[in-house]
Design an enzyme around this catalytic site. Structure first.
Site, PDB file in Angstrom:
ATOM      1  N   HIS A  24       0.842  -1.201   0.000  1.00  0.00           N
ATOM      2  CA  HIS A  24       0.000   0.000   0.000  1.00  0.00           C
ATOM      3  C   HIS A  24       0.877   1.250   0.000  1.00  0.00           C
ATOM      4  O   HIS A  24       0.644   2.195  -0.779  1.00  0.00           O
ATOM      5  CB  HIS A  24      -0.911  -0.005   1.231  1.00  0.00           C
ATOM      6  CG  HIS A  24      -1.695   1.246   1.421  1.00  0.00           C
ATOM      7  ND1 HIS A  24      -3.026   1.361   1.053  1.00  0.00           N
ATOM      8  CD2 HIS A  24      -1.351   2.463   1.947  1.00  0.00           C
ATOM      9  CE1 HIS A  24      -3.452   2.578   1.343  1.00  0.00           C
ATOM     10  NE2 HIS A  24      -2.454   3.273   1.885  1.00  0.00           N
ATOM     11  N   GLU A  25       1.891   1.251   0.851  1.00  0.00           N
ATOM     12  CA  GLU A  25       2.788   2.411   0.919  1.00  0.00           C
ATOM     13  C   GLU A  25       3.635   2.544  -0.354  1.00  0.00           C
ATOM     14  O   GLU A  25       3.958   3.660  -0.777  1.00  0.00           O
ATOM     15  CB  GLU A  25       3.680   2.313   2.154  1.00  0.00           C
ATOM     16  CG  GLU A  25       2.926   2.256   3.481  1.00  0.00           C
ATOM     17  CD  GLU A  25       1.965   3.423   3.679  1.00  0.00           C
ATOM     18  OE1 GLU A  25       2.223   4.510   3.134  1.00  0.00           O
ATOM     19  OE2 GLU A  25       0.944   3.234   4.371  1.00  0.00           O
TER      20      GLU A  25
END
Length: 430
Positions: A24-25
């Site tokens: 996600h990051e």
């Protein structure tokens, strides 16, 4: 041995969730670097560092508390405007956070346009949407693998079971007794193997459509035709009865609906990307519905915990609780190993989809809050152009920090409550 297996696969599931968070990051970091934003840090976990390394101008690392992660984008807060007179307490709070960030910003960052606030609105939206998009892609990949390779059990319009009587809700039995009234399906003359063709004149193309029509019919008349042994048979007209059923969008809620008394045949069917997208849309709406009710559901968990009631299987779970459920799936004797793998992967896909929906909530510090700020900034600038006014400049997201701290605090409190509940009173699915 069973306990050890549950723990091992629970830990594996937890690790895969952390991988999803890390990706996600990455979804934020890649477009940020592509658009020239300086990214000082990319971290998985919180707290003290376990390990880190620097590549280019970014420090990559792991921290001791694996309950999330973050990527630091430089220049989230634009320079503050000059004020005449004493600033308010909220303004001082915003200025304090702004000053802390600007301690690491160099003149070269400003001149080189390497700050987030300097980017165009569409670039900001892509950067902030990149994280949820990564979770959506992970979920899509998992669900496509399941649907395409193994298949999903889907209800058909062919009837597999006809319930013969209406058993009172408070009766602790599953068999009919003398005096129990017949179900509408029994009165209509349904038999196992019937394929439903029409319901009150509507052509039936799927069981979901049929189920919706039955629910909406409440206690109205039902005229049904079926295909039986190659012939079309008009069943005896009956009235459906009203009973409590699970809401399709919020399974934790029981609503009044029409009931007939049949169960469909379940067939393992494969499908392609469009089928997966349709399934994911349904899950997205369900996730959004659950998010709207999240505070109430967390409160219900607290009440059940205090009063000693068993956990609602439709209630929220922490990452710890979800990992425990995944571990139990692997050890349950009721499922063949293929179904265990599919259920394990489906749980991981569902969590990724929920993370995407959750992060799109338009409140800071979530990604949706930053996206809302970018949209507002773009609208202000567009309006200024239309009325021939000076560019109002970037939207000062530092002003939203009090909201971000309140939302973040509530999320941390909710997470702590759910973790505590998952330890003291774990959800029992099997």
């Amino acid at each position: 041995m069973e306990l050890v297996t549950t723990i091992v696969f629970g830990v594996l599931f937890f690790a895969l969730i952390m991988v999803s968070v890390a990706l996600h990051e990455v979804g934020h970091m890649v477009p940020a670097k592509k658009f020239g934003v300086r990214v000082p840090q990319y971290m998985v976990g919180f707290g003290p560092r376990i390990w880190s390394t620097t590549r280019g101008d970014t420090e990559y690392g792991l921290k001791w508390f694996p309950l999330g992660g973050y990527v630091r984008l430089l220049g989230m807060y634009p320079p503050g405007s000059k004020r005449d007179g004493k600033a308010s307490r909220l303004a001082e709070f915003a200025d304090s956070a702004r000053a802390y960030e600007w301690e690491t910003i160099t003149p070269d960052d400003v001149v080189g346009g390497r700050l987030f606030y300097q980017k165009k609105t569409w670039q900001k939206l892509i950067i902030m949407f990149g994280g949820p998009l990564m979770n959506i892609l992970i979920a899509f990949g998992l669900f496509w693998a399941i649907t395409g390779l193994y298949g999903v059990y889907r209800p058909q319009t062919t009837i597999a079971q006809v319930q013969q009587c209406v058993i009172p809700a408070d009766a602790n039995r599953s068999t009919c007794e003398p005096g129990d009234p017949p179900t509408p399906a029994a009165q209509a003359g349904f038999t196992v193997g019937d394929k439903v063709l029409t319901f009150n004149g509507t052509q039936i193309t799927s069981y979901d459509q049929l189920s919706g029509l039955i629910r909406a019919n409440l206690d109205g008349e039902a005229r049904i035709s079926v295909e039986r042994a190659g012939s079309v048979v008009a069943l005896t007209p009956v009235h459906t009865i009203v009973t409590g059923v699970r809401d399709n969008w919020d399974p934790g809620k029981v609503i009044p609906a029409g009931w007939l008394g049949v169960a469909p045949e379940q067939v393992l069917t494969t499908g392609g990307p469009l089928v997966v997208l349709d399934d994911m849309w349904t899950m997205t709406v369900q996730s959004a519905t659950a998010l709207v009710q999240f505070p109430v559901k967390v409160w219900n968990v607290v009440v059940d915990l205090v009063t000693g009631q068993p956990r609602d299987i439709y209630g929220p779970l922490s990452i710890l609780g979800a990992s425990q459920v995944a571990g139990e799936v692997v050890t349950t004797p009721d499922l063949p190993w293929q179904a265990k793998v599919v259920t394990f992967a489906s749980l991981l896909g569902s969590i990724n989809l929920f993370l995407a929906v959750f992060n799109l909530v338009p409140l800071p510090p979530l990604d949706g809050g930053h996206m809302l700020g970018a949209v507002w900034e773009g609208l202000r600038r567009r309006f200024a152009q239309l009325v021939r006014r000076p560019d109002p400049g970037p939207f000062d997201t530092a002003k939203l920090l009090p909201v971000a701290y309140v939302v973040g605090g509530l999320l941390m409190l909710s997470g702590a409550v759910l973790i505590l509940a998952d330890i003291i009173s774990p959800m029992q699915l099997f």
